[in-house]
Design an enzyme around this catalytic site. Sequence first.
Site, PDB file in Angstrom:
ATOM      1  CE  LYS A  32      35.844  -7.560  86.337  1.00 33.53           C
ATOM      2  NZ  LYS A  32      34.701  -6.651  86.364  1.00 33.53           N
ATOM      3  CB  THR A  33      35.527  -3.124  90.050  1.00 34.32           C
ATOM      4  OG1 THR A  33      34.834  -4.313  89.650  1.00 34.32           O
ATOM      5  CG2 THR A  33      34.543  -1.972  90.156  1.00 34.32           C
ATOM      6  CG  ASP A 224      33.272  -4.743  83.640  1.00 33.40           C
ATOM      7  OD1 ASP A 224      34.321  -5.408  83.648  1.00 33.40           O
ATOM      8  OD2 ASP A 224      32.497  -4.662  84.620  1.00 33.40           O
ATOM      9  CD  GLU A 225      32.895  -9.354  84.007  1.00 30.96           C
ATOM     10  OE1 GLU A 225      33.617 -10.175  83.404  1.00 30.96           O
ATOM     11  OE2 GLU A 225      32.789  -9.327  85.231  1.00 30.96           O
ATOM     12  CD  GLN A 255      36.726 -14.703  86.420  1.00 28.64           C
ATOM     13  OE1 GLN A 255      35.729 -14.590  87.122  1.00 28.64           O
ATOM     14  NE2 GLN A 255      37.765 -13.885  86.541  1.00 28.64           N
ATOM     15  NE  ARG A 617      34.029 -16.536  91.609  1.00 22.47           N
ATOM     16  CZ  ARG A 617      34.611 -15.454  91.098  1.00 22.47           C
ATOM     17  NH1 ARG A 617      34.192 -14.249  91.420  1.00 22.47           N
ATOM     18  NH2 ARG A 617      35.654 -15.560  90.283  1.00 22.47           N
TER      19      ARG A 617
END
Length: 777
Positions: A32-33, A224-225, A255, A617
């Site tokens: 994503k980043t 973002d997010e 998420q 994670r």
Amino acid sequence: MDYLQGLNEPQLEAVTTIEGPLMVLAGAGSGKTRVLTMRIAHLITNLIDPFHILALTFTNKAAKEMKDRVAKVVGQSEAKSLWMGTFHSVFARILRSEAHYIGFPSNFTIYDSQDSVNVLKKVIKELNIDGDLYKAKKVLGRISQYKNNLITVKAYFNNPELIENDERANQKHIGLIYQKYVEACFKNGAMDFDDLLLRTNELLTRFPEVLAKYQDRFRYILVDEYQDTNHSQYLIVKALASKFENICVVGDDAQSIYSFRGANILNILNFKKDYPDAVTVSLEQNYRSTQNIVNAANVVIGKNLQQFKKNVFSENEVGEKIKVYRSLSDADEAAFVASNIWQLHNSEQMNFDQFAILYRTNSQTRAFEDSLRKKNIPYRVYGGLSFYQRKEVKDLVAYLRLLVNENDAEALFRVINFPARGIGESTQNKLIVFADSQNITVSQVLGNLGQFAPTLQLNNGIITKLADFWAMIKAFQVMLKDENAYTVAMEVAKRSGLIKTLKDDQTPEGISRVENIQELMNSMQGFIDEQQQVEDGDSSLSNFLENIALSADTQKDKKDDNTPKVSLMTIHLSKGLEFPVVHLVGLEENLFPSFMSSSTREELEEERRLFYVALTRAEKRAFFSYAISRFQWGKITDAEPSRFLSEVDSEYLELINPALESRFMNHSGLKSNIFDEAPMGETRFFKKKEPKKSLERDEPTIIPKNLKPVATAKIINPSGSSSQDIEVGDRVRHDRFGVGEVQFLDGTDPNNIKAKVIFQHEGEKNLILKFAKLTKI
């Protein structure tokens, strides 16, 4: 265009789709980043003026990382011209320029939470309102909720339902306090963090010329997010993007785990309703985790109804199955985790910073900290203090220290006015000065108030309060002669008012503090039980205090070094991070999912998303663990496995202690497949991917939903077993020490036989067999 090299097809589409609304659904570990930063670089490379680009993030760290990556592609000069930062930092920058529109100076102060609490305390005092009923932190939380939902003071007083709800909650003055707080902030030329959003909304709503100015400036907006945005953030972004609609939002509905902070999952779920022409790109390839971990996570999150359907996959190695450890107690669980980390560290030369222990609530850290310290494993607790350094824990410990040593001045002055009993700093200073002048201790002064009262220069009211406090301490000391440490500590927690003070604060932080006190009490009861079973055990309060003092001091010594450390954190804090090995602990009903967050489908689905975040994670290995019994306020209570365990297909799981699982089922009298189709020896919560049902089964196929497998949990000290049943060479299980082997038996008197047992995780223990809770395996 070298920066486009290595992007997969969906990533490339997301980066190169410049015009119009775009929603990028980014699965866990899908890059994503990288997509966000490359998209910004692509915009600038295609001659979009960086001054026209706005990128909003949730953390300064994310903003800095993205800006650094962009700079490597387009150069520092261009990257510096970007409007990139957190929502609060970007909106504060806008407000600095336009504050005069809403009557604030451009150099307005930004209050942090403590500043806001201090202002509220003054407001409550000036209004002559009961500060115990209206605690400043709790009131601030309520005001924060109002602001993030755009409920201004005016809107509050125009909403009879809100007023009525507060009156029913015995909080009828909330509106007045809110009004006076806002007036005080305005008078001081200050805004709190929530104001940075609320006032930006006000600015853009009331002044169309300001909105037009920033719509023209921010022609390309990236968020973002997006699944974590609240209502206030959503409205600002929507207003700014409404002219050009070149808006790109990146997020993952799977998420969305911050509803308690006001995040609204509907913002991302309804994006297509806001922008019907929006292009949707799904990033589904997970580059972080093994196939087994990704597949297991997919199966669980697939149970949610409120979601975008995605097919997240991994082309990494298949990887190991997720190991599941069934423990008898929380102490056994913690011992296993510490032992497992130690074993992997030694056998595979893994650094300790490659391990994470993830839990649902902060109070769970205590058992894991204790077990890690026993093995001399360095660790760091993220997002909070180490357990024994937390204020509420230190407060209760200070009371207990005072019972053991009434001359402990540090402990005395920590609790003499906590909870508040009207013995302020001035009085305490007079006690210190007088004791020094007489060359005696403060406790001696308190013990002889009748003698010293005339020369203390304190009024009768204060003398009475001091006498009452000291009489309470002396009563606890007398009680300690006849009662065990746990009973006395519980009485201290209650009679001192400590538990009541903590319970009065119903914020998430307040609830967490009560849980920490409960965990300290659990620790004490576990310590007493253990000492009673061990040869030459000492279950005294002083020995307990010595143990935790040494534990706290050991961790304090390691705090500032740079050695790799195991990470301990809540699942909420782990979002965005990754670790080669993850231990997801406490997988029990009412713990995870939390009993406070599973009363509605929406709450349960967020808990399931939290499980999904935790599992994803892990890069290489994941371990699940749960206990069948836990201490609660010093008593052992039955627990049952989390429903999330039953939602994972058995092909992705491997039970570490299958023999124990089989024994548990046989002992309980329940059928091994009462909860699913698993044959004997397989864990009952495993769910076959394609169960084959027989028509000739004797077992019932429909089980009442309220059936709890409590019978499986109570075999710690089974009826019928005695010291004669245990022989040298037997493999045994202990509720706190785990699995071990009997090495030696000493004595002929059945009431005094001693056993030396080598435990797998805890090493050698010399136990008094009569009291030891041993079960043959």
